[in-house]
Design an enzyme around this catalytic site. Sequence first.
Site, PDB file in Angstrom:
ATOM      1  N   ALA A   1     -19.384 -14.348  12.266  1.00 20.96           N
ATOM      2  CA  ALA A   1     -17.812 -14.483  12.272  1.00 20.96           C
ATOM      3  C   ALA A   1     -17.714 -15.781  10.868  1.00 20.96           C
ATOM      4  O   ALA A   1     -17.518 -15.505   9.758  1.00 20.96           O
ATOM      5  CB  ALA A   1     -16.954 -15.450  12.830  1.00 20.96           C
TER       6      ALA A   1
ATOM      7  N   ARG B   1     -24.749 -33.864   2.972  1.00 22.39           N
ATOM      8  CA  ARG B   1     -25.055 -34.447   2.435  1.00 22.39           C
ATOM      9  C   ARG B   1     -23.749 -34.963   2.345  1.00 22.39           C
ATOM     10  O   ARG B   1     -22.655 -34.139   1.840  1.00 22.39           O
ATOM     11  CB  ARG B   1     -25.886 -34.953   1.531  1.00 22.39           C
ATOM     12  N   ILE B   2     -23.150 -36.009   2.379  1.00 22.30           N
ATOM     13  CA  ILE B   2     -21.694 -36.803   2.038  1.00 22.30           C
ATOM     14  C   ILE B   2     -21.801 -36.638   0.853  1.00 22.30           C
ATOM     15  O   ILE B   2     -22.633 -37.761   0.378  1.00 22.30           O
ATOM     16  CB  ILE B   2     -21.196 -37.933   2.671  1.00 22.30           C
TER      17      ILE B   2
ATOM     18  N   HIS C   1     -17.107 -24.710   7.648  1.00 25.34           N
ATOM     19  CA  HIS C   1     -16.942 -25.203   9.073  1.00 25.34           C
ATOM     20  C   HIS C   1     -17.105 -25.133  10.420  1.00 25.34           C
ATOM     21  O   HIS C   1     -16.344 -24.071  10.632  1.00 25.34           O
ATOM     22  CB  HIS C   1     -15.663 -27.114   9.156  1.00 25.34           C
TER      23      HIS C   1
ATOM     24  N   ARG D   1     -27.162 -42.346  -3.572  1.00 25.96           N
ATOM     25  CA  ARG D   1     -26.785 -41.714  -3.558  1.00 25.96           C
ATOM     26  C   ARG D   1     -25.666 -40.494  -4.755  1.00 25.96           C
ATOM     27  O   ARG D   1     -25.525 -39.862  -5.179  1.00 25.96           O
ATOM     28  CB  ARG D   1     -25.773 -41.537  -2.754  1.00 25.96           C
TER      29      ARG D   1
ATOM     30  N   ASP E   1     -13.770 -32.704   6.481  1.00 22.90           N
ATOM     31  CA  ASP E   1     -13.056 -31.554   7.031  1.00 22.90           C
ATOM     32  C   ASP E   1     -11.651 -31.380   6.766  1.00 22.90           C
ATOM     33  O   ASP E   1     -10.996 -31.407   7.753  1.00 22.90           O
ATOM     34  CB  ASP E   1     -13.921 -31.470   8.064  1.00 22.90           C
TER      35      ASP E   1
ATOM     36  N   ASN F   1     -16.072 -25.920   0.993  1.00 20.89           N
ATOM     37  CA  ASN F   1     -16.900 -25.707   2.168  1.00 20.89           C
ATOM     38  C   ASN F   1     -16.551 -24.611   3.311  1.00 20.89           C
ATOM     39  O   ASN F   1     -15.719 -24.255   3.821  1.00 20.89           O
ATOM     40  CB  ASN F   1     -17.267 -26.537   3.017  1.00 20.89           C
TER      41      ASN F   1
ATOM     42  N   GLU G   1     -12.332 -36.103  -0.317  1.00 17.18           N
ATOM     43  CA  GLU G   1     -12.883 -36.840   0.252  1.00 17.18           C
ATOM     44  C   GLU G   1     -13.010 -37.514   1.873  1.00 17.18           C
ATOM     45  O   GLU G   1     -13.703 -38.284   2.536  1.00 17.18           O
ATOM     46  CB  GLU G   1     -12.304 -38.702  -0.116  1.00 17.18           C
ATOM     47  N   GLU G   2     -11.414 -36.726   2.224  1.00 12.67           N
ATOM     48  CA  GLU G   2     -11.529 -36.869   3.906  1.00 12.67           C
ATOM     49  C   GLU G   2     -12.558 -36.127   4.539  1.00 12.67           C
ATOM     50  O   GLU G   2     -12.851 -34.577   4.203  1.00 12.67           O
ATOM     51  CB  GLU G   2     -10.319 -36.738   4.492  1.00 12.67           C
TER      52      GLU G   2
END
Length: 304
Positions: A158, A76-77, A94, A50, A130, A92, A127-128
């Site tokens: 939307a 991907r994380i 969501h 990673r 969302d 990002n 890092e957390e």
Amino acid sequence: MAALLYHSRLAGSAYEIVLVAANDPHAEGLQLAKSEGAATFALSHKGMTRADHDAAMEAAAQEAEAEYIVLAGYMRILTPEFVTRWEGKMLNIHPSLLPKYPGLDTHARAIEAGDAKAGATVHLVTEELDLGQTLAQSEVAIWPGDTPEKLASRVRVAEHQLYPKALSDYVSRASNPGYLIEKVRALALALPETHERESHGQAGWRAGSAKSGKYFAYFNNQHHGSPHIAVLVKTSGLDELEGLIETQPETYFKPAFYGASGWVGVILNRPDLDWDLVSEWLARSWRVVAPKRLTKLMDAADEF
């Protein structure tokens, strides 16, 4: 990604796309980007650690001279180190009204909970998962008898409108008077016994009582023909004022009218603004005019 790309081509867009990158070389979005003349980069993560894959993607972004990373279906994380290096510069989107329903299956969870509204959230990446700062949201009504698939299709519409606007607003915030005054206001009002009061058509902040307090800062939104959005604060006098302007003209300027009394303009609409510097100037200027009963403990501490 397509919505972001086409919005970037509109007149007045605050951003341009310098690279479209993917971890799937066969992603349809890459073909779309290529057909529209956008630079692309693809590297499969298979067989790579990673950290190594993140490093390769980051190197491609840096080579393209990207200032922000905007995730759009990148499933991907990312490593904590990668996220930390782009703190405040990676966004990002969501498909829920965060903090509700982080993670997967957001539409089914909203329907099962009996919510009247679903929607989308643009947020900063941390890092957390969302849980980064929310920048913008758009609500979408949940219909009676709705299904996750039908709801997802409406939320996607939307999202395509929300993301480009939120990105434009975020990258242009350094020149947005509304954003800048709110930041200054929060710092000023955090100081003891501070009150906001308009003066000559601009916001100002006074230290002391609401009736007799003295001004220690003003918000200057390109007044008197100045190109600067700034906060005006007190210096020790004209010598310091002139020295600051001579040595750091990208940071300070002599404001019309106020400059003759030793006030300096700290320029806010500039790249990489140091808000700690703004905070220090507000505190220093506050201390000049604040009542002695508020500053005597500070004065005593300075003696040691």
